[in-house]
Design a protein around this motif. Structure first.
Motif, PDB file in Angstrom:
ATOM      1  N   PRO A 294       0.821  -1.224   0.000  1.00 49.49           N
ATOM      2  CA  PRO A 294       0.000   0.000   0.000  1.00 49.49           C
ATOM      3  C   PRO A 294       0.843   1.257   0.000  1.00 49.49           C
ATOM      4  O   PRO A 294       1.967   1.289   0.518  1.00 49.49           O
ATOM      5  CB  PRO A 294      -0.822  -0.127   1.287  1.00 49.49           C
ATOM      6  CG  PRO A 294      -0.059  -1.087   2.146  1.00 49.49           C
ATOM      7  CD  PRO A 294       0.631  -2.032   1.208  1.00 49.49           C
ATOM      8  N   ILE A 295       0.287   2.284  -0.595  1.00 55.83           N
ATOM      9  CA  ILE A 295       0.952   3.578  -0.689  1.00 55.83           C
ATOM     10  C   ILE A 295       0.378   4.485   0.388  1.00 55.83           C
ATOM     11  O   ILE A 295      -0.788   4.885   0.324  1.00 55.83           O
ATOM     12  CB  ILE A 295       0.745   4.196  -2.094  1.00 55.83           C
ATOM     13  CG1 ILE A 295       1.281   3.255  -3.174  1.00 55.83           C
ATOM     14  CG2 ILE A 295       1.394   5.566  -2.181  1.00 55.83           C
ATOM     15  CD1 ILE A 295       0.886   3.648  -4.582  1.00 55.83           C
ATOM     16  N   ASN A 296       1.179   4.738   1.429  1.00 55.47           N
ATOM     17  CA  ASN A 296       0.728   5.548   2.562  1.00 55.47           C
ATOM     18  C   ASN A 296      -0.571   5.028   3.154  1.00 55.47           C
ATOM     19  O   ASN A 296      -1.500   5.789   3.460  1.00 55.47           O
ATOM     20  CB  ASN A 296       0.563   7.019   2.138  1.00 55.47           C
ATOM     21  CG  ASN A 296       1.863   7.631   1.657  1.00 55.47           C
ATOM     22  OD1 ASN A 296       2.923   7.378   2.223  1.00 55.47           O
ATOM     23  ND2 ASN A 296       1.788   8.433   0.604  1.00 55.47           N
ATOM     24  N   GLY A 297      -0.641   3.702   3.296  1.00 55.40           N
ATOM     25  CA  GLY A 297      -1.806   3.081   3.924  1.00 55.40           C
ATOM     26  C   GLY A 297      -3.029   2.997   3.044  1.00 55.40           C
ATOM     27  O   GLY A 297      -4.128   2.710   3.550  1.00 55.40           O
ATOM     28  N   GLN A 298      -2.872   3.229   1.746  1.00 50.84           N
ATOM     29  CA  GLN A 298      -4.015   3.222   0.836  1.00 50.84           C
ATOM     30  C   GLN A 298      -3.658   2.497  -0.459  1.00 50.84           C
ATOM     31  O   GLN A 298      -2.489   2.460  -0.866  1.00 50.84           O
ATOM     32  CB  GLN A 298      -4.421   4.665   0.479  1.00 50.84           C
ATOM     33  CG  GLN A 298      -4.741   5.560   1.666  1.00 50.84           C
ATOM     34  CD  GLN A 298      -6.083   5.254   2.296  1.00 50.84           C
ATOM     35  OE1 GLN A 298      -7.023   4.856   1.611  1.00 50.84           O
ATOM     36  NE2 GLN A 298      -6.183   5.426   3.610  1.00 50.84           N
ATOM     37  N   VAL A 299      -4.685   1.958  -1.099  1.00 50.19           N
ATOM     38  CA  VAL A 299      -4.558   1.440  -2.464  1.00 50.19           C
ATOM     39  C   VAL A 299      -5.425   2.322  -3.350  1.00 50.19           C
ATOM     40  O   VAL A 299      -6.664   2.302  -3.225  1.00 50.19           O
ATOM     41  CB  VAL A 299      -5.005  -0.029  -2.569  1.00 50.19           C
ATOM     42  CG1 VAL A 299      -4.934  -0.491  -4.022  1.00 50.19           C
ATOM     43  CG2 VAL A 299      -4.161  -0.923  -1.681  1.00 50.19           C
TER      44      VAL A 299
END
Length: 603
Positions: free
Chosen positions: A408-413
């Motif tokens: 994940p990118i900074n806790g997000q997809v």
């Protein structure tokens, strides 16, 4: 879960694979032996018979020979990678390997003489003595092998194949591992995925003027490669072989490295043609050119001072076999990455065994061989094969199979119209997208399922190869077959990468191609990682699996975890869990710790 059954095969050639069974036909002179498992049954079931192959048509095929002393070879490889062994890392040269384990001149003469009596001409003998290339007619092949050569159609491809197992005199059959090119069908494809075809509303073009996704520096940071860079371990004195069935433009890779400020120093990139190289003019959509491009770009970024040799072969069954034989027998590269493959059951098991023989030589010579585990989750043969199955050559026990994760990118997809919260690295499988079907322009989860199934990290249990010695122990599945993958790295296109390809003719457009992923990215980046690790250790890791699995079970791994524990995600059949699993293997690496643990284990 279905009960898995493994093919019961027997042959004197194999160490960690099942053995060919050789059935004697009674009352014939000379005594004939049936060479089982030389028919591509799964493929022929899905194909339409067109009639007999023209008996007067000429063709070229290869006879793959067995290694001598195969039990000793198996033990030699095991001891070669045991730190307590007196021969630890005493790798063989190709000449030494051929002298010790290659077929003898007399054995080559015996096989040649047999085929020559039917009018077939010997074209060449490989430098490691394991491959004889013959030219003859289909009629001559039928007489020599006691088979019928037929023509079939599968999709748009018309191909020749034998529909029964060959029978040869027992003394000749015992020398042969398999036949390359009797079945001319080929379905080798790159393990490359994009997000471009998921949304109803988006264009199929993904190219832009600006790259998106993980940069090489971000990957180095995420997987703790940077500490080795700080110690000046940059892949120097290492060579990476990219084994591919497509060409590329070096200027694209050079632009990519310049954009990302990758200082390649004096490191070189050269093309090595195999069987004439990649066919001239075959560079349009579907050719796999982007695969080769990304392999060079990403491996050369993570190992900025490693030389790269791009081995290019035609996309045929013989081309694929000869590709690996060239990489291994030439032994010009310490590390290989290949992101091409097909379901292990679509070829003949003997074809898989013959290539596996080549990888055994690579292990004996100290080569680190990586292959992508595939992008069809637990269903590599889908839709031809509906049951769970695995990709080859990743399923070879002498290959390090690279699976995929969602990082994940900074806790997000990020997805169209929003994002999905994800705090930790997951095993890659697009089942997590199903609740968000509306974001992709679909009206129901069931409709969206048809678009995303079975995309994910290739993994499962082989039906062809036995579980190797390094996968035994309480931490690993108690299976009969070899389990895949071994390791993993970010591969989800939604948390993926950009590729730079400025040449026209691909379905993705020209320039920066965003939203790219697949285990195609895992394999070359792992190759780059091992090049850097070799530089840091001042030694060749060689065949990585014995060391990686030993580290995974060692006390050092508890103190300095070498692999990130991935406990969430699935590949549509298998689920990530603590420890080894058939989605992400041992996990994704903490490269600094892995290097430190290997050093502690081996000194």
């Amino acid at each position: 879960m279905r009960q898995r059954q493994i093919l019961m095969l027997s042959s004197a050639t194999m160490a960690s694979v099942l053995f060919f069974a050789s059935t004697t036909l009674a009352a014939s002179k000379p005594t004939l032996s049936v060479m089982h498992h030389n028919v591509a049954h799964q493929l022929l079931k899905q194909s339409t018979l067109q009639g007999p192959a023209p008996s007067s048509a000429t063709t070229t095929f290869e006879v793959a020979l067995n290694w001598r002393h195969v039990n000793q070879l198996k033990n030699f490889i095991r001891n070669l990678y045991s730190p307590s062994s007196p021969i630890y890392r005493h790798f063989l040269s190709p000449a030494q390997f051929t002298q010790e384990f290659g077929p003898t001149t007399n054995q080559i003469h015996q096989v040649t003489q047999y085929f020559s009596q039917f009018g077939m001409a010997l074209q060449s003998v490989s430098s490691n003595h394991n491959t004889l290339t013959f030219r003859g007619t289909y009629g001559q092949i039928e007489q020599a092998l006691h088979v019928q050569m037929m023509r079939y159609r599968h999709g748009k491809q018309v191909f020749a194949a034998n529909n029964q197992d060959p029978s040869l005199p027992a003394d000749v059959a015992n020398l042969i591992a398999g036949f390359i090119g009797l079945t001319t069908y080929h379905a080798f494809h790159p393990a490359f995925s994009t997000i471009s075809n998921l949304t109803h509303s988006s264009s199929s073009q993904t190219s832009t003027t600006t790259p998106e996704g993980y940069s090489p520096q971000q990957i180095a940071q995420a997987y703790q490669i940077t500490p080795l860079y700080q110690k000046k371990a940059l892949g120097q004195h290492e060579t990476i072989a990219i084994a591919t069935l497509a060409t590329f433009q070096l200027s694209d890779a050079q632009y990519f490295w310049k954009y990302y400020h990758i200082n390649r120093g004096q490191a070189t990139v050269n093309i090595v043609p195999v069987d004439g190289g990649f066919p001239s003019g075959d560079s349009g959509p579907g050719s796999g050119r982007i695969e080769t491009t990304l392999d060079v770009e990403r491996s050369g970024s993570l190992a900025p001072r490693a030389n790269i040799l791009v081995y290019e072969a035609p996309n045929t069954s013989q081309g694929f076999y000869d590709l690996f034989n060239a990489v291994v027998s030439q032994d010009q590269a310490q590390i290989m990455s290949c992101s091409w493959g097909e379901d292990e059951l679509l070829a003949t098991p003997a074809y898989d065994f013959s290539i596996n023989n080549i990888f055994m030589e690579g292990a004996a010579q100290g080569q680190s061989l990586f292959c992508a585990s595939g992008d069809y989750g637990a269903y590599d043969g889908y839709p031809i094969i509906s049951a769970p199955s695995v990709d080859f050559p990743a399923s070879s026990p002498y290959i390090t199979a690279a699976g995929g994760t969602t990082l994940p990118i900074n806790g997000q997809v990020p997805i169209p119209g929003g994002s999905i919260p994800m705090r930790t690295e997951h095993g890659w499988g697009w089942s997590y997208l199903l609740p968000y079907y509306a974001n992709f322009g679909y009206t129901s989860e069931a409709q969206f399922f048809q678009a995303v199934f079975p995309i994910g990290s290739g993994g499962g249990t082989s039906d062809v190869f036995r579980r190797p010695f390094y996968q035994y122990g309480p931490l690993f599945p108690d299976t009969v077959g070899r389990n895949v993958p071994d390791v993993a790295l970010n591969a989800d296109p939604f948390t993926g990468y950009a590729v730079y390809d400025a040449s026209p003719g691909t379905p993705y457009g020209e320039g920066w191609i965003n939203g790219a992923g697949g285990t195609s990215f895992a394999s070359p980046q792992w190759a780059g990682i091992v090049a850097v690790m070799d530089s840091a250790l001042h030694a060749q890791i060689g065949f990585a699996n014995p060391l990686f699995y030993a580290v995974f079970q060692s006390p050092e791994n508890t103190l300095y975890p070498a692999f990130h524990a991935i406990t969430k995600g699935n590949n549509w059949f298998y689920y990530d869990q603590l420890g080894y699993n058939r989605v992400t293997g041992l996990g994704s690496p903490n490269v600094a710790n892995l290097t430190q643990d290997i050093e502690a284990l081996t000194h």
